[in-house]
Design a protein around this motif. Structure first.
Motif, PDB file in Angstrom:
ATOM      1  N   GLN A   1      53.919 -22.139  60.910  1.00  0.00           N
ATOM      2  CA  GLN A   1      55.378 -22.931  60.596  1.00  0.00           C
ATOM      3  C   GLN A   1      54.816 -24.530  60.231  1.00  0.00           C
ATOM      4  O   GLN A   1      55.622 -24.879  59.282  1.00  0.00           O
ATOM      5  N   TYR A   2      54.058 -25.037  60.949  1.00  0.00           N
ATOM      6  CA  TYR A   2      53.484 -26.343  60.837  1.00  0.00           C
ATOM      7  C   TYR A   2      53.253 -26.593  59.133  1.00  0.00           C
ATOM      8  O   TYR A   2      53.659 -27.456  58.366  1.00  0.00           O
ATOM      9  N   VAL A   3      52.286 -25.640  58.976  1.00  0.00           N
ATOM     10  CA  VAL A   3      51.612 -25.720  57.538  1.00  0.00           C
ATOM     11  C   VAL A   3      52.649 -25.496  56.448  1.00  0.00           C
ATOM     12  O   VAL A   3      52.477 -26.273  55.547  1.00  0.00           O
ATOM     13  N   ALA A   4      53.463 -24.543  56.604  1.00  0.00           N
ATOM     14  CA  ALA A   4      54.844 -24.305  55.695  1.00  0.00           C
ATOM     15  C   ALA A   4      55.469 -25.462  55.517  1.00  0.00           C
ATOM     16  O   ALA A   4      56.013 -25.810  54.285  1.00  0.00           O
ATOM     17  N   ALA A   5      55.792 -26.049  56.648  1.00  0.00           N
ATOM     18  CA  ALA A   5      56.783 -27.245  56.554  1.00  0.00           C
ATOM     19  C   ALA A   5      56.294 -28.485  55.884  1.00  0.00           C
ATOM     20  O   ALA A   5      56.698 -29.183  55.169  1.00  0.00           O
ATOM     21  N   LEU A   6      54.939 -28.726  56.169  1.00  0.00           N
ATOM     22  CA  LEU A   6      54.238 -29.695  55.393  1.00  0.00           C
ATOM     23  C   LEU A   6      54.186 -29.454  53.948  1.00  0.00           C
ATOM     24  O   LEU A   6      54.194 -30.347  52.915  1.00  0.00           O
ATOM     25  N   ASN A   7      53.799 -28.161  53.719  1.00  0.00           N
ATOM     26  CA  ASN A   7      53.738 -27.845  52.323  1.00  0.00           C
ATOM     27  C   ASN A   7      54.851 -27.950  51.547  1.00  0.00           C
ATOM     28  O   ASN A   7      55.027 -28.602  50.369  1.00  0.00           O
ATOM     29  N   SER A   8      56.186 -27.595  52.297  1.00  0.00           N
ATOM     30  CA  SER A   8      57.350 -28.036  51.616  1.00  0.00           C
ATOM     31  C   SER A   8      57.811 -29.632  51.328  1.00  0.00           C
ATOM     32  O   SER A   8      58.219 -29.882  50.392  1.00  0.00           O
ATOM     33  N   VAL A   9      57.291 -30.260  52.386  1.00  0.00           N
ATOM     34  CA  VAL A   9      57.560 -31.552  51.971  1.00  0.00           C
ATOM     35  C   VAL A   9      56.850 -32.060  50.893  1.00  0.00           C
ATOM     36  O   VAL A   9      57.307 -33.059  49.855  1.00  0.00           O
ATOM     37  N   MET A  10      55.522 -31.777  50.952  1.00  0.00           N
ATOM     38  CA  MET A  10      54.528 -31.962  49.604  1.00  0.00           C
ATOM     39  C   MET A  10      55.068 -31.521  48.129  1.00  0.00           C
ATOM     40  O   MET A  10      54.848 -32.147  47.258  1.00  0.00           O
ATOM     41  N   THR A  11      55.620 -30.311  48.325  1.00  0.00           N
ATOM     42  CA  THR A  11      56.040 -29.578  47.252  1.00  0.00           C
ATOM     43  C   THR A  11      57.281 -30.474  46.487  1.00  0.00           C
ATOM     44  O   THR A  11      57.492 -30.675  45.338  1.00  0.00           O
ATOM     45  N   SER A  12      58.186 -31.094  47.424  1.00  0.00           N
ATOM     46  CA  SER A  12      59.414 -31.979  47.101  1.00  0.00           C
ATOM     47  C   SER A  12      58.923 -33.229  46.483  1.00  0.00           C
ATOM     48  O   SER A  12      59.618 -33.745  45.502  1.00  0.00           O
ATOM     49  N   LEU A  13      57.674 -33.811  46.657  1.00  0.00           N
ATOM     50  CA  LEU A  13      57.088 -34.823  46.017  1.00  0.00           C
ATOM     51  C   LEU A  13      56.368 -34.308  44.852  1.00  0.00           C
ATOM     52  O   LEU A  13      56.006 -35.499  44.232  1.00  0.00           O
ATOM     53  N   LEU A  14      56.469 -33.313  44.353  1.00  0.00           N
ATOM     54  CA  LEU A  14      55.765 -32.541  42.925  1.00  0.00           C
ATOM     55  C   LEU A  14      54.283 -33.308  43.061  1.00  0.00           C
ATOM     56  O   LEU A  14      53.767 -33.534  42.234  1.00  0.00           O
ATOM     57  N   THR A  15      53.395 -32.581  44.131  1.00  0.00           N
ATOM     58  CA  THR A  15      52.202 -33.330  44.480  1.00  0.00           C
ATOM     59  C   THR A  15      51.083 -32.493  43.656  1.00  0.00           C
ATOM     60  O   THR A  15      50.128 -32.874  43.301  1.00  0.00           O
ATOM     61  N   THR A  16      51.843 -31.195  43.221  1.00  0.00           N
ATOM     62  CA  THR A  16      50.568 -30.479  42.581  1.00  0.00           C
ATOM     63  C   THR A  16      51.012 -29.973  41.130  1.00  0.00           C
ATOM     64  O   THR A  16      52.231 -30.172  40.940  1.00  0.00           O
ATOM     65  N   GLU A  17      50.183 -29.549  40.510  1.00  0.00           N
ATOM     66  CA  GLU A  17      50.669 -29.281  39.077  1.00  0.00           C
ATOM     67  C   GLU A  17      51.531 -28.337  38.760  1.00  0.00           C
ATOM     68  O   GLU A  17      52.418 -28.217  38.083  1.00  0.00           O
ATOM     69  N   GLY A  18      51.197 -27.209  39.743  1.00  0.00           N
ATOM     70  CA  GLY A  18      52.094 -26.073  39.833  1.00  0.00           C
ATOM     71  C   GLY A  18      53.839 -26.512  40.217  1.00  0.00           C
ATOM     72  O   GLY A  18      54.729 -26.128  39.482  1.00  0.00           O
ATOM     73  N   ASP A  19      53.728 -27.455  41.003  1.00  0.00           N
ATOM     74  CA  ASP A  19      54.843 -27.977  41.439  1.00  0.00           C
ATOM     75  C   ASP A  19      55.681 -28.539  40.270  1.00  0.00           C
ATOM     76  O   ASP A  19      56.914 -28.612  39.922  1.00  0.00           O
ATOM     77  N   ARG A  20      55.134 -29.308  39.644  1.00  0.00           N
ATOM     78  CA  ARG A  20      55.508 -30.148  38.674  1.00  0.00           C
ATOM     79  C   ARG A  20      55.886 -29.331  37.344  1.00  0.00           C
ATOM     80  O   ARG A  20      56.848 -29.422  36.647  1.00  0.00           O
ATOM     81  N   ARG A  21      55.186 -28.367  37.151  1.00  0.00           N
ATOM     82  CA  ARG A  21      55.150 -27.306  35.821  1.00  0.00           C
ATOM     83  C   ARG A  21      56.715 -26.554  36.454  1.00  0.00           C
ATOM     84  O   ARG A  21      57.620 -26.380  35.331  1.00  0.00           O
ATOM     85  N   ARG A  22      57.012 -26.358  37.677  1.00  0.00           N
ATOM     86  CA  ARG A  22      58.194 -25.399  37.958  1.00  0.00           C
ATOM     87  C   ARG A  22      59.408 -26.468  37.741  1.00  0.00           C
ATOM     88  O   ARG A  22      60.238 -25.820  37.500  1.00  0.00           O
ATOM     89  N   ALA A  23      59.231 -27.764  38.010  1.00  0.00           N
ATOM     90  CA  ALA A  23      60.091 -28.558  37.840  1.00  0.00           C
ATOM     91  C   ALA A  23      60.599 -29.017  36.469  1.00  0.00           C
ATOM     92  O   ALA A  23      61.150 -30.067  36.173  1.00  0.00           O
ATOM     93  N   ARG A  24      59.697 -28.551  35.507  1.00  0.00           N
ATOM     94  CA  ARG A  24      59.625 -28.764  33.952  1.00  0.00           C
ATOM     95  C   ARG A  24      59.289 -30.087  33.592  1.00  0.00           C
ATOM     96  O   ARG A  24      59.712 -31.047  32.967  1.00  0.00           O
ATOM     97  N   MET A  25      58.016 -30.815  34.273  1.00  0.00           N
ATOM     98  CA  MET A  25      57.480 -32.097  34.060  1.00  0.00           C
ATOM     99  C   MET A  25      55.924 -31.648  33.880  1.00  0.00           C
ATOM    100  O   MET A  25      55.404 -31.022  34.652  1.00  0.00           O
ATOM    101  N   GLU A  26      55.484 -32.295  32.759  1.00  0.00           N
ATOM    102  CA  GLU A  26      54.239 -32.263  32.466  1.00  0.00           C
ATOM    103  C   GLU A  26      53.620 -33.767  32.628  1.00  0.00           C
ATOM    104  O   GLU A  26      54.032 -34.595  31.643  1.00  0.00           O
ATOM    105  N   LEU A  27      52.336 -33.778  33.255  1.00  0.00           N
ATOM    106  CA  LEU A  27      51.634 -35.150  32.989  1.00  0.00           C
ATOM    107  C   LEU A  27      50.651 -34.989  31.771  1.00  0.00           C
ATOM    108  O   LEU A  27      50.029 -33.856  31.651  1.00  0.00           O
ATOM    109  N   GLU A  28      50.588 -35.906  30.687  1.00  0.00           N
ATOM    110  CA  GLU A  28      49.851 -35.722  29.738  1.00  0.00           C
ATOM    111  C   GLU A  28      48.486 -35.957  30.039  1.00  0.00           C
ATOM    112  O   GLU A  28      48.005 -37.000  30.774  1.00  0.00           O
ATOM    113  N   ARG A  29      47.491 -35.014  29.790  1.00  0.00           N
ATOM    114  CA  ARG A  29      46.298 -35.114  30.222  1.00  0.00           C
ATOM    115  C   ARG A  29      45.400 -36.261  29.202  1.00  0.00           C
ATOM    116  O   ARG A  29      45.852 -36.176  27.866  1.00  0.00           O
TER     117      ARG A  29
END
Length: 144
Positions: free
Chosen positions: A94-122
């Motif tokens: 439960q702790y890991v899931a809550a922390l992961n949820s907070v990190m997801t809301s900050l778009l910290t992984t490429e998968g999170d950004r793609r789901r939010a329709r954001m891409e960082l130019e490589r």
């Protein structure tokens, strides 16, 4: 937040572009934004992994979209992370899931950004070097 399900492919990896996928894709340069606000340094009592994660946000391209409240959430997440990593008990799911949820809301992984329709130019890769395999195969044929 973005959609659930599989992570969408990057635009340059997609074959078909004729279907509207919802909100327009936002592209931003990777790397640290030029106009970062004055941010507090990591707490010296934080676990080194939490400090590294917090500092990495300053170097990430999505940071250009962060508002002061987002930086406050990032500090909160780093504090949670530090407490969990410094604890004598192993983290529970439960702790890991809550922390992961907070990190997801900050778009910290490429998968999170793609789901939010954001891409960082490589950054473009350097020049491609010739493969050595054909030379090795030729040498083997020549008996060398």
């Amino acid at each position: 937040m973005g959609a659930h399900g599989p992570i969408p492919k990057r635009t340059e990896e997609r074959r078909r572009r004729n279907r509207d996928d919802g909100p327009e894709l936002v592209q931003a340069p990777s790397g640290p934004p030029s106009d970062l606000p004055d941010l507090p340094d990591p707490d010296p009592l934080w676990h080194p992994i939490a400090s590294d994660w917090y500092l990495s946000l300053r170097e990430s391209g999505q940071a250009q979209f962060y508002e002061p409240s987002d930086w406050a959430v990032a500090r909160y997440a780093a504090e949670l992370m530090s407490r969990g990593l410094s604890s004598d008990r192993p983290p529970n799911g439960q702790y890991v899931a809550a922390l992961n949820s907070v990190m997801t809301s900050l778009l910290t992984t490429e998968g999170d950004r793609r789901r939010a329709r954001m891409e960082l130019e490589r950054k473009s890769p350097g020049p491609q070097l010739a493969a050595v395999r054909p030379l090795d195969a030729y040498r083997d044929l020549a008996g060398g």
